[in-house]
Scaffold this motif. Structure first.
Motif, mmCIF file in Angstrom:
data_model
loop_
_atom_site.group_PDB
_atom_site.id
_atom_site.type_symbol
_atom_site.label_atom_id
_atom_site.label_comp_id
_atom_site.label_asym_id
_atom_site.label_seq_id
_atom_site.Cartn_x
_atom_site.Cartn_y
_atom_site.Cartn_z
ATOM 1 N N ASP A 27 0.842 -1.186 0.000
ATOM 2 C CA ASP A 27 0.000 0.000 0.000
ATOM 3 C C ASP A 27 0.881 1.241 0.000
ATOM 4 O O ASP A 27 1.925 1.271 0.659
ATOM 5 C CB ASP A 27 -0.896 0.030 1.243
ATOM 6 N N GLY A 28 0.444 2.256 -0.732
ATOM 7 C CA GLY A 28 1.190 3.500 -0.764
ATOM 8 C C GLY A 28 0.298 4.667 -1.128
ATOM 9 O O GLY A 28 -0.861 4.494 -1.504
ATOM 10 N N THR A 29 0.865 5.859 -1.004
ATOM 11 C CA THR A 29 0.197 7.092 -1.387
ATOM 12 C C THR A 29 1.137 7.877 -2.285
ATOM 13 O O THR A 29 2.321 8.043 -1.969
ATOM 14 C CB THR A 29 -0.150 7.941 -0.142
ATOM 15 N N VAL A 30 0.612 8.368 -3.411
ATOM 16 C CA VAL A 30 1.418 9.158 -4.347
ATOM 17 C C VAL A 30 1.664 10.526 -3.723
ATOM 18 O O VAL A 30 0.728 11.250 -3.379
ATOM 19 C CB VAL A 30 0.707 9.306 -5.712
ATOM 20 N N GLU A 31 2.935 10.878 -3.559
ATOM 21 C CA GLU A 31 3.329 12.164 -2.977
ATOM 22 C C GLU A 31 3.792 13.152 -4.045
ATOM 23 O O GLU A 31 3.619 14.352 -3.894
ATOM 24 C CB GLU A 31 4.471 11.957 -1.963
ATOM 25 N N LYS A 32 4.403 12.631 -5.125
ATOM 26 C CA LYS A 32 4.947 13.506 -6.170
ATOM 27 C C LYS A 32 5.089 12.696 -7.446
ATOM 28 O O LYS A 32 5.387 11.504 -7.394
ATOM 29 C CB LYS A 32 6.316 14.047 -5.740
ATOM 30 N N VAL A 40 8.142 8.374 -9.542
ATOM 31 C CA VAL A 40 7.020 8.685 -8.672
ATOM 32 C C VAL A 40 7.509 8.566 -7.227
ATOM 33 O O VAL A 40 8.251 7.636 -6.891
ATOM 34 C CB VAL A 40 5.811 7.747 -8.938
ATOM 35 N N THR A 41 7.133 9.537 -6.405
ATOM 36 C CA THR A 41 7.468 9.485 -4.987
ATOM 37 C C THR A 41 6.262 8.920 -4.253
ATOM 38 O O THR A 41 5.144 9.418 -4.410
ATOM 39 C CB THR A 41 7.823 10.881 -4.446
ATOM 40 N N LEU A 42 6.518 7.864 -3.488
ATOM 41 C CA LEU A 42 5.461 7.166 -2.756
ATOM 42 C C LEU A 42 5.773 7.117 -1.276
ATOM 43 O O LEU A 42 6.923 6.878 -0.886
ATOM 44 C CB LEU A 42 5.320 5.728 -3.268
ATOM 45 N N ARG A 43 4.761 7.353 -0.442
ATOM 46 C CA ARG A 43 4.847 7.050 0.989
ATOM 47 C C ARG A 43 4.279 5.642 1.086
ATOM 48 O O ARG A 43 3.165 5.401 0.617
ATOM 49 C CB ARG A 43 4.024 8.034 1.812
ATOM 50 N N HIS A 44 5.048 4.727 1.633
ATOM 51 C CA HIS A 44 4.650 3.317 1.570
ATOM 52 C C HIS A 44 4.963 2.563 2.851
ATOM 53 O O HIS A 44 5.760 3.003 3.674
ATOM 54 C CB HIS A 44 5.349 2.625 0.391
ATOM 55 N N LYS A 56 9.066 7.358 2.799
ATOM 56 C CA LYS A 56 8.685 8.102 1.601
ATOM 57 C C LYS A 56 9.903 8.086 0.682
ATOM 58 O O LYS A 56 11.011 8.437 1.121
ATOM 59 C CB LYS A 56 8.299 9.534 1.974
ATOM 60 N N MET A 57 9.693 7.661 -0.571
ATOM 61 C CA MET A 57 10.844 7.497 -1.466
ATOM 62 C C MET A 57 10.437 7.653 -2.925
ATOM 63 O O MET A 57 9.321 7.294 -3.308
ATOM 64 C CB MET A 57 11.437 6.107 -1.260
ATOM 65 N N ALA A 58 11.352 8.169 -3.733
ATOM 66 C CA ALA A 58 11.140 8.268 -5.179
ATOM 67 C C ALA A 58 11.586 6.963 -5.829
ATOM 68 O O ALA A 58 12.670 6.444 -5.527
ATOM 69 C CB ALA A 58 11.918 9.436 -5.759
ATOM 70 N N PHE A 59 10.740 6.422 -6.694
ATOM 71 C CA PHE A 59 11.027 5.197 -7.437
ATOM 72 C C PHE A 59 10.987 5.490 -8.928
ATOM 73 O O PHE A 59 10.162 6.281 -9.385
ATOM 74 C CB PHE A 59 9.936 4.137 -7.191
ATOM 75 N N ARG A 60 11.831 4.819 -9.681
ATOM 76 C CA ARG A 60 11.653 4.792 -11.130
ATOM 77 C C ARG A 60 10.413 3.960 -11.398
ATOM 78 O O ARG A 60 10.014 3.159 -10.566
ATOM 79 C CB ARG A 60 12.845 4.135 -11.815
ATOM 80 N N VAL A 61 9.805 4.125 -12.561
ATOM 81 C CA VAL A 61 8.678 3.282 -12.941
ATOM 82 C C VAL A 61 9.065 2.480 -14.176
ATOM 83 O O VAL A 61 9.761 2.983 -15.060
ATOM 84 C CB VAL A 61 7.390 4.095 -13.200
ATOM 85 N N ALA A 62 8.645 1.230 -14.211
ATOM 86 C CA ALA A 62 8.976 0.354 -15.330
ATOM 87 C C ALA A 62 8.361 0.872 -16.625
ATOM 88 O O ALA A 62 8.943 0.711 -17.695
ATOM 89 C CB ALA A 62 8.509 -1.072 -15.041
#
Length: 96
Positions: A27-32, A40-44, A56-62
């Motif tokens: 589960d996460g929430t989109v922060e940025k 995409v930065t997700l709080r997870h 809370k961390m920025a991830f690359r997206v596939a």
């Protein structure tokens, strides 16, 4: 030849099942959303499959197209993995 092909098919099927068993939706929430960077930065919550605590961390997206369907504040379920040395969202779904 048939035995070898059957063995390889069985091995590949088992490998796919093993990999999918490792995937863990979180589960996460989109922060940025940074479409230019493909991130995409997700709080997870905790991501056990990659030994990551809640944060809370920025991830690359596939697939950068996914970013077009997301909005800041969206609640999501996602899978993440380390791909080419970078933490990457490998699947994401908005939760209604």
């Amino acid at each position: 030849m048939k035995t070898t092909l059957k063995s390889l098919t069985t091995f590949a099927a088992g490998l796919l099942l093993s990999v999918s068993a490792l995937a863990q939706s979180v589960d996460g929430t989109v922060e940025k959303i940074d479409a230019d960077a493909g991130k995409v930065t997700l709080r997870h919550g905790e991501i056990k499959s990659i030994d990551m605590p809640p944060m809370k961390m920025a991830f690359r997206v596939a697939d950068p197209k996914w970013l077009q369907t997301l909005q800041v504040g969206d609640k999501v379920k996602f899978d993440a993995a380390k791909v080419n040395g970078q933490f990457t969202v490998t699947a994401i779904t908005v939760v209604k």
